[in-house]
Design an enzyme around this catalytic site. Structure first.
Site, PDB file in Angstrom:
ATOM      1  N   HIS A   8       0.854  -1.203   0.000  1.00  0.00           N
ATOM      2  CA  HIS A   8       0.000   0.000   0.000  1.00  0.00           C
ATOM      3  C   HIS A   8       0.883   1.244   0.000  1.00  0.00           C
ATOM      4  CE1 HIS A   8      -3.824   2.226   0.713  1.00  0.00           C
ATOM      5  NE2 HIS A   8      -2.976   3.127   1.168  1.00  0.00           N
ATOM      6  N   CYS A   9       0.966   1.868  -1.154  1.00  0.00           N
ATOM      7  CA  CYS A   9       1.717   3.121  -1.279  1.00  0.00           C
ATOM      8  C   CYS A   9       1.123   3.881  -2.460  1.00  0.00           C
ATOM      9  CB  CYS A   9       3.208   2.833  -1.472  1.00  0.00           C
ATOM     10  SG  CYS A   9       3.542   1.584  -2.706  1.00  0.00           S
ATOM     11  N   HIS A  10       1.539   5.117  -2.600  1.00  0.00           N
ATOM     12  CA  HIS A  10       0.951   5.985  -3.628  1.00  0.00           C
ATOM     13  C   HIS A  10       2.054   6.707  -4.399  1.00  0.00           C
ATOM     14  CE1 HIS A  10      -2.817   5.682  -1.274  1.00  0.00           C
ATOM     15  NE2 HIS A  10      -2.115   6.013  -0.209  1.00  0.00           N
ATOM     16  N   ARG A  17     -14.219  12.712   4.067  1.00  0.00           N
ATOM     17  CA  ARG A  17     -13.336  13.878   3.989  1.00  0.00           C
ATOM     18  C   ARG A  17     -12.452  13.811   2.740  1.00  0.00           C
ATOM     19  NH1 ARG A  17      -8.340  12.024   5.401  1.00  0.00           N
ATOM     20  NH2 ARG A  17      -8.549  10.003   6.390  1.00  0.00           N
ATOM     21  N   TYR A  50     -12.156   1.480   1.288  1.00  0.00           N
ATOM     22  CA  TYR A  50     -11.616   2.368   2.319  1.00  0.00           C
ATOM     23  C   TYR A  50     -12.781   3.066   3.008  1.00  0.00           C
ATOM     24  CZ  TYR A  50      -8.274   5.653   4.470  1.00  0.00           C
ATOM     25  OH  TYR A  50      -7.505   6.363   5.358  1.00  0.00           O
ATOM     26  N   HIS A  96      -6.326  -0.354   5.826  1.00  0.00           N
ATOM     27  CA  HIS A  96      -6.006   0.128   7.183  1.00  0.00           C
ATOM     28  C   HIS A  96      -6.925  -0.446   8.265  1.00  0.00           C
ATOM     29  CE1 HIS A  96      -3.926   2.533   4.379  1.00  0.00           C
ATOM     30  NE2 HIS A  96      -4.632   3.646   4.439  1.00  0.00           N
ATOM     31  N   ASP A 126       2.276   2.900   3.210  1.00  0.00           N
ATOM     32  CA  ASP A 126       1.396   4.050   2.970  1.00  0.00           C
ATOM     33  C   ASP A 126       2.184   5.304   2.568  1.00  0.00           C
ATOM     34  OD1 ASP A 126      -1.070   5.238   2.571  1.00  0.00           O
ATOM     35  OD2 ASP A 126      -1.174   6.033   4.600  1.00  0.00           O
ATOM     36  N   ASN A 174      -2.110  13.276   4.063  1.00  0.00           N
ATOM     37  CA  ASN A 174      -2.937  13.866   5.131  1.00  0.00           C
ATOM     38  C   ASN A 174      -2.440  13.617   6.538  1.00  0.00           C
ATOM     39  OD1 ASN A 174      -5.076  15.163   3.665  1.00  0.00           O
ATOM     40  ND2 ASN A 174      -5.674  13.109   3.013  1.00  0.00           N
TER      41      ASN A 174
HETATM   42  C1  0GY Z   1      -4.328   6.381   2.541  1.00  0.00           C
HETATM   43  C2  0GY Z   1      -4.945   7.451   3.226  1.00  0.00           C
HETATM   44  C3  0GY Z   1      -5.551   8.599   2.933  1.00  0.00           C
HETATM   45  C4  0GY Z   1      -5.733   9.191   1.666  1.00  0.00           C
HETATM   46  C5  0GY Z   1      -5.995   8.526   0.551  1.00  0.00           C
HETATM   47  O1  0GY Z   1      -6.853   8.396  -1.566  1.00  0.00           O
HETATM   48  C6  0GY Z   1      -6.441   9.146  -0.688  1.00  0.00           C
HETATM   49  O2  0GY Z   1      -6.390  10.357  -0.817  1.00  0.00           O
HETATM   50  O3  0GY Z   1      -5.907   7.221   0.510  1.00  0.00           O
HETATM   51  C7  0GY Z   1      -6.119   9.296   4.077  1.00  0.00           C
HETATM   52  O4  0GY Z   1      -6.106  10.531   4.090  1.00  0.00           O
HETATM   53  O5  0GY Z   1      -6.593   8.622   5.010  1.00  0.00           O
HETATM   54  O6  0GY Z   1      -4.969   5.390   2.232  1.00  0.00           O
HETATM   55  O7  0GY Z   1      -3.146   6.390   2.303  1.00  0.00           O
END
Ligand code: 0GY
Length: 296
Positions: free
Chosen positions: A32-34, A131, A158, A182, A251, A256
């Site tokens: 899980h990473c972006h 949010r 999520y 999570h 992550d 955020n």
């Molecule tokens: C995560 C957490 C968040 C954000 C996102 O898609 C997103 O913008 O996933 C969060 O703010 O909880 O999953 O990394």
């Protein structure tokens, strides 16, 4: 100057994480990473609820190597909406070491889905965190669920713990694998046998297609760094109960996070506290993610 300025309260990811003392087993996956942007090349969505710092594919791949991982699963973040180009670009340049989870709208064409499959996408994400997005109703998501099932993809969901009751029946009705981000975001200051977490355990207990990610001590712990101690029993319980249906991830770059930015090396060092044996570590970091993302 970039046309996107990150939010003023946005924290950058850790610039120099420690080298973890825990060595992940060979073939380990950060599941899980972006990637964020860079915004000048991959613009952020007009409908986004936040503007992040840029976090590029190369920075992600460098972190992967530094922490001792072999592969990544890159999850589409809400700041890119349903434009998956930054994530797909990262997959294409990963030399097969990354798979992806996309966010799509119901009118996406079969040809577009197939193109993403060829790039390495293996799932879609349904985000119910208010949010972050304006949640799409389950009736609309149902058609996406049926179409992606034909590709052998799964669904990542999520949501936050108080909202599980509302969506429970929808999740339980899904036919593909369903991976909950999570741990369903429990309130770790509450007792581990409290009503909300018990409902989450029931979801996994009664539905063998439901998996979860034991991720985000930095988000879920109310005790905070460096030990994130209140997070540990929640994650360890899930690993013990469902060893073949859990995933782990950093992550990165930690969207955020407003209170502090975690040291990714410390997050890796937490793994033996939630998966205490070598066998559990291998399932969590290697066998489970490879079964889900690299079966073909
Ligand atoms: C995560 C957490 C968040 C954000 C996102 O898609 C997103 O913008 O996933 C969060 O703010 O909880 O999953 O990394």
């Amino acid at each position: 100057m970039s046309k996107f300025q990150k939010d003023t309260d946005w924290l950058d990811f850790h610039p120099n994480p420690c080298k973890p003392s825990f060595t992940p087993p060979s073939g380990a996956v950060d599941a899980h990473c972006h990637v964020f942007g860079p915004g000048d090349r991959f613009p952020y969505s007009a409908a986004r609820k936040y503007t992040p710092c840029d976090a590029s594919k190369q920075q992600l791949f460098d972190l992967r190597d530094y922490l001792g991982f072999e592969r990544n699963v890159i999850v589409q973040a809400s700041c890119h909406g349903t434009d998956n180009s930054a994530m797909v670009d990262a997959l294409i340049h990963s030399q097969g070491k990354a798979r992806g989870v996309a966010v799509v709208s119901a009118d996406i064409s079969d040809a577009e889905l197939l193109e993403m499959h060829e790039a390495g996408v293996r799932g879609v994400r349904f985000n119910f965190v208010k949010r972050l997005v304006n949640p799409v109703p389950p009736e609309v998501l149902q058609s996406v669920a049926e179409r992606i099932a034909k590709l052998g993809w799964h669904i990542v969901v999520y949501f936050e713990a108080p909202d599980l009751a509302e969506y429970y029946d929808f999740f339980a009705s899904l036919k593909t694998i369903v991976v909950v981000d999570h741990m369903g975001r429990p309130d770790c200051s509450k007792p581990i046998d409290g009503e909300e977490f018990e409902l989450f355990i029931k979801l996994l207990h009664d539905n063998e297609n439901c998996w979860t990610k034991v991720t985000c001590p930095e988000r879920l712990s109310t005790q905070g760094p460096p030990d994130y101690s209140d997070f540990v029993p929640f994650a360890a319980r899930l690993v013990e109960l469902f060893p073949d249906r859990v995933l782990w991830g950093t992550d990165w770059p930690h969207p955020n996070m407003k209170s502090h930015m975690p040291d990714d090396g410390h997050l890796v060092n937490m793994i033996p506290r939630i998966a205490p044996t070598e066998e559990l570590q291998r399932k969590l970091l290697v066998d489970n993610p490879r079964r889900l993302y690299w079966s073909e």
